[in-house]
Design a protein around this motif. Structure first.
Motif, mmCIF file in Angstrom:
data_model
loop_
_atom_site.group_PDB
_atom_site.id
_atom_site.type_symbol
_atom_site.label_atom_id
_atom_site.label_comp_id
_atom_site.label_asym_id
_atom_site.label_seq_id
_atom_site.Cartn_x
_atom_site.Cartn_y
_atom_site.Cartn_z
ATOM 1 N N ILE A 61 -22.049 -10.826 20.268
ATOM 2 C CA ILE A 61 -20.697 -10.999 20.799
ATOM 3 C C ILE A 61 -20.105 -9.619 21.046
ATOM 4 O O ILE A 61 -19.852 -8.866 20.099
ATOM 5 C CB ILE A 61 -19.822 -11.780 19.804
ATOM 6 C CG1 ILE A 61 -20.436 -13.165 19.587
ATOM 7 C CG2 ILE A 61 -18.395 -11.901 20.313
ATOM 8 C CD1 ILE A 61 -20.025 -13.810 18.313
ATOM 9 N N TYR A 80 -12.938 -10.623 21.568
ATOM 10 C CA TYR A 80 -14.345 -11.056 21.645
ATOM 11 C C TYR A 80 -14.725 -11.467 23.059
ATOM 12 O O TYR A 80 -13.940 -12.098 23.744
ATOM 13 C CB TYR A 80 -14.578 -12.220 20.687
ATOM 14 C CG TYR A 80 -14.377 -11.818 19.228
ATOM 15 C CD1 TYR A 80 -15.227 -10.884 18.638
ATOM 16 C CD2 TYR A 80 -13.331 -12.328 18.485
ATOM 17 C CE1 TYR A 80 -15.056 -10.504 17.317
ATOM 18 C CE2 TYR A 80 -13.148 -11.956 17.158
ATOM 19 C CZ TYR A 80 -14.018 -11.035 16.582
ATOM 20 O OH TYR A 80 -13.842 -10.648 15.277
ATOM 21 N N TRP A 81 -15.927 -11.111 23.452
ATOM 22 C CA TRP A 81 -16.449 -11.308 24.811
ATOM 23 C C TRP A 81 -15.605 -10.533 25.810
ATOM 24 O O TRP A 81 -15.307 -10.979 26.917
ATOM 25 C CB TRP A 81 -16.513 -12.799 25.202
ATOM 26 C CG TRP A 81 -17.546 -13.533 24.422
ATOM 27 C CD1 TRP A 81 -18.882 -13.542 24.653
ATOM 28 C CD2 TRP A 81 -17.333 -14.355 23.267
ATOM 29 N NE1 TRP A 81 -19.515 -14.310 23.711
ATOM 30 C CE2 TRP A 81 -18.594 -14.820 22.854
ATOM 31 C CE3 TRP A 81 -16.193 -14.727 22.545
ATOM 32 C CZ2 TRP A 81 -18.740 -15.638 21.739
ATOM 33 C CZ3 TRP A 81 -16.338 -15.544 21.449
ATOM 34 C CH2 TRP A 81 -17.605 -15.992 21.060
ATOM 35 N N ALA A 282 -15.366 -18.895 21.536
ATOM 36 C CA ALA A 282 -15.949 -18.752 22.874
ATOM 37 C C ALA A 282 -15.149 -19.554 23.893
ATOM 38 O O ALA A 282 -14.971 -19.119 25.037
ATOM 39 C CB ALA A 282 -17.411 -19.199 22.859
ATOM 40 N N ALA A 285 -12.280 -17.517 24.959
ATOM 41 C CA ALA A 285 -12.681 -16.466 25.898
ATOM 42 C C ALA A 285 -12.902 -17.056 27.294
ATOM 43 O O ALA A 285 -12.502 -16.468 28.300
ATOM 44 C CB ALA A 285 -13.939 -15.756 25.398
#
Ligand code: AMP
Ligand code: ZN
Ligand code: FE
Ligand code: FE
Length: 296
Positions: A61, A80-81, A282, A285
């Motif tokens: 990640i 994140y990402w 996720a 994101a």
């Protein structure tokens, strides 16, 4: 995704002491299935880390820990990402890197006045080209024989509000959050209980808490995904308090080591998040990227 993922690790690209490849190898040894690299204010280690994780079959990640500032205290946001090529984020990282150099000089001036001189060169050579952080200065203080160890350097001088503390002029957390979301990231409020400890140091008493809660609610409105509740620096009280704050707001609860190599006595994977939490991150994101692409 399955298994456990350490969502907060540093490398030599900021103030850790290990390479991204070292982190990947340690994650494997620690039985993790995935790893985030979250260096302070830089995305420079991400490509290397992605390659190392792929070599080890680890989920990777790409992350960043962005320095923000709230009422004179540091607030850290984990993205994140994140897109490492995002122009606005890159510009802020460049600005922060510059700001960190000025601030290091100001900290050294304070240390000098306190009779604890260390040279700028000594600090810079410890940073080795990475954005200069207080752990680099702490290392120089230890090397100069002024303090017995890194924690001693923080406790006596460098902690938030300590005698040699100098703020970083950074974005307000709400603006940092918007910047990270604009770079396609899911955003988690890092170790809120550590900022609290800093406040306690400076004001000699515990912050009432209302400021922090107001800040959380502001960030929540701006699309905050979660809170790093389970952090090695949180004591039982901080853990319970921030878990409650997160649960009340249906924010994700993350766990991570905040690994800094030899700069802290903490192993990769000492805290880690479940794949279920990472999958929900996720989704945040994905939402940030969809919004960025202007599809809604
Ligand atoms: P900086 O980005 O230069 O403000 O440095 C932040 C880093 O300093 C954090 O990631 C921690 O590794 C370390 N740090 C900050 N406060 C403390 C403290 N009170 N004790 C130990 N380490 C600390
Ligand atoms: Zn750090
Ligand atoms: Fe941090
Ligand atoms: Fe960190």
């Amino acid at each position: 995704m399955q298994g456990m993922i350490d969502l907060h690790t540093h490398s030599v690209y900021s103030d850790g002491t290990t390479s991204p490849a070292d982190n990947a190898a340690m994650a494997i040894r620690g039985g993790l299935s995935g790893l985030a690299l979250t260096d302070h204010d830089t995305c420079e280690g991400l490509a290397e880390a992605a390659g190392a994780c792929a070599d080890h079959g680890l989920a990777f990640i790409p992350g960043i820990e962005l320095s923000c500032e709230h009422e004179g205290f540091s607030v850290h946001l984990l993205g994140y990402w994140v897109d490492p090529d995002d122009e606005a984020l890159t510009a802020e990282c460049d600005r922060l890197r510059d700001e960190r150099l000025h601030r290091a000089r100001a900290i050294l001036a304070k240390l000098d006045a306190l009779g604890m001189p260390v040279t700028f060169d000594a600090v810079q050579s410890r940073a080795g080209g990475a954005p200069v952080g207080r752990p680099h200065i702490a290392g120089a203080l230890v090397a100069a024989g002024h303090v017995p160890d890194l924690q001693g350097a923080f406790d006596a001088y460098l902690r938030d509000g300590g005698p040699a503390y100098v703020e970083k002029h950074a974005l307000a957390p709400g603006d940092g959050l918007a910047l990270l979301r604009g770079a396609g990231a899911a955003v988690v409020l890092a170790h809120p209980g550590l900022s609290e400890r800093g406040r306690q140091g400076r004001r000699g008493r515990m912050a009432a808490g209302s400021v922090d809660i107001a800040l959380v609610d502001e960030l929540l409105a701006g699309g905050l995904a979660g809170i790093e509740v389970d952090h090695p620096g949180h004591d039982a009280d901080a853990l319970a308090r921030w878990r409650g704050v997160a649960v009340e707001r249906e924010l994700l609860i993350t766990a991570s080591s905040d690994f800094h190599g030899d700069n802290k006595d903490i192993r990769i994977g000492q805290r880690a998040s479940s794949a279920a939490v990472v999958e929900r991150l996720a989704e945040h994101a994905d939402a940030a990227r969809t919004r960025r692409a202007g599809t809604w």
